[in-house]
Motif scaffolding. Structure first.
Motif, mmCIF file in Angstrom:
data_model
loop_
_atom_site.group_PDB
_atom_site.id
_atom_site.type_symbol
_atom_site.label_atom_id
_atom_site.label_comp_id
_atom_site.label_asym_id
_atom_site.label_seq_id
_atom_site.Cartn_x
_atom_site.Cartn_y
_atom_site.Cartn_z
ATOM 1 N N UNK A 181 47.531 52.346 7.759
ATOM 2 C CA UNK A 181 48.261 53.349 8.538
ATOM 3 C C UNK A 181 48.395 52.987 10.012
ATOM 4 N N UNK A 182 47.856 51.838 10.430
ATOM 5 C CA UNK A 182 47.879 51.435 11.831
ATOM 6 C C UNK A 182 49.150 50.628 12.116
ATOM 7 N N UNK A 183 49.877 51.021 13.179
ATOM 8 C CA UNK A 183 51.043 50.259 13.628
ATOM 9 C C UNK A 183 50.576 49.346 14.766
ATOM 10 N N UNK A 184 50.626 48.036 14.539
ATOM 11 C CA UNK A 184 50.134 47.067 15.525
ATOM 12 C C UNK A 184 51.162 46.838 16.625
ATOM 13 N N UNK A 185 50.659 46.735 17.879
ATOM 14 C CA UNK A 185 51.517 46.507 19.026
ATOM 15 C C UNK A 185 51.227 45.201 19.744
ATOM 16 N N UNK A 186 49.978 44.745 19.721
ATOM 17 C CA UNK A 186 49.633 43.557 20.499
ATOM 18 C C UNK A 186 48.405 42.892 19.889
ATOM 19 N N UNK A 187 48.334 41.597 20.093
ATOM 20 C CA UNK A 187 47.196 40.788 19.651
ATOM 21 C C UNK A 187 46.922 39.773 20.747
ATOM 22 N N UNK A 188 45.686 39.721 21.241
ATOM 23 C CA UNK A 188 45.335 38.782 22.296
ATOM 24 C C UNK A 188 44.099 37.994 21.899
ATOM 25 N N UNK A 189 44.123 36.682 22.143
ATOM 26 C CA UNK A 189 42.961 35.827 21.927
ATOM 27 C C UNK A 189 42.177 35.783 23.232
ATOM 28 N N UNK A 190 40.912 36.164 23.180
ATOM 29 C CA UNK A 190 40.084 36.191 24.381
ATOM 30 C C UNK A 190 39.318 34.888 24.586
ATOM 31 N N UNK A 191 38.893 34.280 23.478
ATOM 32 C CA UNK A 191 38.127 33.031 23.554
ATOM 33 C C UNK A 191 38.761 32.006 22.628
ATOM 34 N N UNK A 192 39.510 31.060 23.197
ATOM 35 C CA UNK A 192 40.182 30.060 22.321
ATOM 36 C C UNK A 192 39.199 29.116 21.654
#
Length: 71
Positions: free
Chosen positions: A60-71
């Motif tokens: 039920x979650x609509x995703x808006x953003x994804x960020x990598x914090x530690x490559x």
């Protein structure tokens, strides 16, 4: 927030066998009617828990953003 890992009851490689090392952040939105349960975070791996958390059906979650914090 000071001591977030402890208050959120995040896994830390103890008896749970898991470890949340904050490699990425996902931002999403959910309808309040899709919250299955609201409770205090449970203790885990020696972390005390206690912060408010929501149990949500991931479908039920609509995703808006994804960020990598530690490559």
């Amino acid at each position: 927030m000071r001591d977030y890992r402890n208050l959120a009851g995040l896994p830390s490689g103890g008896a749970s066998g898991s470890n949340n090392i904050a490699e990425f952040v996902i931002v999403g939105r959910v309808n309040r009617f899709d919250i299955i349960e609201s409770r205090q975070a449970l203790p885990l791996d020696g972390n005390i828990g206690g912060l408010n958390e929501h149990i949500i059906n991931p479908e039920k979650v609509k995703l808006f953003d994804f960020s990598i914090l530690k490559p």
